[in-house]
Design a protein around this motif. Structure first.
Motif, short mmCIF file in Angstrom:
data_model
loop_
_atom_site.label_atom_id
_atom_site.label_comp_id
_atom_site.label_asym_id
_atom_site.label_seq_id
_atom_site.Cartn_x
_atom_site.Cartn_y
_atom_site.Cartn_z
N ASP A 253 -2.62 -11.06 2.56
CA ASP A 253 -1.79 -11.09 3.71
C ASP A 253 -0.56 -10.53 3.58
N GLY A 254 -0.49 -9.47 2.67
CA GLY A 254 0.66 -8.74 2.55
C GLY A 254 0.78 -7.49 3.02
N ALA A 255 1.93 -6.79 2.88
CA ALA A 255 2.13 -5.51 3.33
C ALA A 255 2.56 -4.66 2.14
N ILE A 256 2.37 -3.25 2.21
CA ILE A 256 3.01 -2.55 0.99
C ILE A 256 3.04 -1.11 1.62
N LEU A 257 3.87 -0.34 0.95
CA LEU A 257 4.16 0.97 1.33
C LEU A 257 3.99 1.79 -0.05
N ILE A 258 3.07 3.02 0.31
CA ILE A 258 3.00 3.93 -0.88
C ILE A 258 3.58 5.10 -0.37
N ALA A 259 4.61 5.35 -1.23
CA ALA A 259 5.53 6.60 -1.09
C ALA A 259 5.10 7.57 -2.07
N GLY A 260 5.26 9.00 -1.68
CA GLY A 260 5.16 10.04 -2.70
C GLY A 260 5.20 11.36 -1.81
N VAL B 257 0.81 -9.91 9.63
CA VAL B 257 -0.43 -9.16 9.61
C VAL B 257 -0.39 -8.13 8.39
N PRO B 258 -1.56 -8.18 7.76
CA PRO B 258 -1.44 -7.24 6.48
C PRO B 258 -1.71 -5.61 6.96
N MET B 259 -0.96 -5.04 6.21
CA MET B 259 -0.97 -3.47 6.57
C MET B 259 -0.62 -2.69 5.39
N LEU B 260 -0.83 -1.24 5.47
CA LEU B 260 -0.56 -0.27 4.17
C LEU B 260 -0.18 0.85 5.24
N LEU B 261 1.11 1.23 4.73
CA LEU B 261 1.85 2.25 5.15
C LEU B 261 1.74 3.40 3.89
N LEU B 262 1.63 4.69 4.61
CA LEU B 262 1.69 5.79 3.57
C LEU B 262 2.70 6.63 4.05
N ALA B 263 3.67 7.21 3.40
CA ALA B 263 4.80 7.83 3.83
C ALA B 263 5.53 9.03 2.90
N THR B 264 5.90 9.97 3.13
CA THR B 264 6.49 11.00 2.19
C THR B 264 8.06 10.75 2.59
N ASP B 265 8.90 10.42 1.70
CA ASP B 265 10.52 10.16 1.85
C ASP B 265 10.51 9.11 2.94
N PRO B 266 10.15 8.03 2.94
CA PRO B 266 10.39 7.07 4.26
C PRO B 266 11.91 6.74 3.97
#
Length: 331
Positions: free
Chosen positions: A81-88, A187-196
């Motif tokens: 039930d976590g959230a994580i951001l993947i940046a690159g 709410v579990p969510m995964l965000l993907l972003a470039t230079d957030p």
């Protein structure tokens, strides 16, 4: 007539020469073994056959994930039930990793909504469609954006489902604030972003910085891309293209396309930096040596210049050493 201590010649060689030859052969063989070039021994029996060593070559079109550790860490975080951001950077493989996460979660029987940037209303409708949430009222009219948000939030509170937003940095600020409200409800969510940016939802959840892929992975991607285009690339050509890719898988495939089209491209778009601190240290040492030369020759100008330059260069190297890495800097 044999005498004590006489040296007997064998085939024109005395025993000392034979010993020298044997010792030389043993040393040569040991050296070849140490360097890894010792000859392979043949099977002792004629009936035994030695199997040839075949190098594994990637199959064109075969899906392969090169970021297994990131995949496992992301999936575990979502299941908790976590959230994580993947940046690159662009082309670093964020979307490929997200698709792998979606497939893994769906294979385990979970509901997943994978959304790409659009208008807030379109994104809400897409989430509702993927979760089979009604988007019309009893009169057949489309729900407003606020009612869609309420319906989706209620569904996520009552069910175990995951939100995955690609290119989240392109989403509207109000939509990201709504994601922040969902996150307050765990709410579990995964965000993907470039230079957030370090704002709204991006400052609330932990992040994973995607590092450049290793050289073997980039080479495999290039081999697959070349095989799909029916072109053969020499090892020297692959090495040259790897320099342009810089650990970026999308740039690796693009470099093969440019080679296929015969385009002569000098630079690359990757952001892979090189540490020049050792060069600065060498320059500082050179100026220190220059200072001593000035002291020994009595050249006062060279002595003063070498001292000032050495102090500047060594201080600059210390400053660069104390700076935080690129992935820890506040943007």
């Amino acid at each position: 007539m044999l005498a004590t201590g006489a040296i007997v010649a064998v085939n024109g060689l005395n025993p000392f020469s034979l010993v020298a030859i044997v010792v030389s052969g043993v040393l040569a063989f040991s050296l070849r073994v140490a360097l890894g070039i010792a000859p392979k021994l043949k099977p002792s029996s004629k009936n035994q056959t030695q199997e040839p060593v075949i190098e594994t070559i990637p199959v064109p079109g075969e899906f392969k994930i090169y970021r297994q550790a990131e995949l496992n860490r992301t999936t575990a975080s979502l299941l908790a039930d976590g959230a994580i951001l993947i940046a690159g950077e662009d082309g670093s493989g964020k979307s490929v990793l997200a698709i792998a996460v979606v497939e893994k979660l769906q294979a385990d029987g979970f509901m997943v909504a994978f959304i790409e940037p659009a208008t807030p209303k379109q994104m809400l409708l897409e989430i509702a469609h993927q979760f089979d949430i009604p988007t019309e009222n009893l009169e057949g009219k489309l729900l407003t954006a606020d009612k869609l948000k309420t319906a989706i939030a209620t569904f996520l509170e009552e069910n175990t489902a995951f939100l995955i937003i690609d290119d989240a940095h392109c989403c509207d600020a109000k939509f990201r604030m709504w994601l922040k409200q969902l996150r307050r409800s765990n709410v579990p969510m995964l965000l993907l972003a470039t230079d957030p940016p370090r704002t709204d939802i991006f400052i609330n959840i932990p992040r994973i910085e995607l590092k450049p892929l290793p050289e073997y992975a980039i080479r495999e991607i290039m081999i697959i891309a070349a095989a799909q285009r029916a072109i053969a690339l020499k090892p020297s050509e692959l090495a040259k293209l790897q320099e342009r890719a810089g650990g970026n898988p999308m740039l690796a495939a693009r470099a093969v396309d440019e080679e296929y089209l015969g385009l002569d491209v000098e630079g690359a778009d990757h952001r892979r930096y090189f540490d020049i601190t050792p060069l600065i240290l060498l320059a500082g040492i050179a100026f220190v040596i220059m200072r001593f030369i000035g002291l020994g020759t009595g050249d006062q100008a060279l002595y003063i210049f070498g001292g000032i330059a050495a102090a500047v260069f060594l201080g600059l190297s210390r400053l660069l050493y104390n700076l935080p890495p690129e992935d820890r800097r506040i943007r």
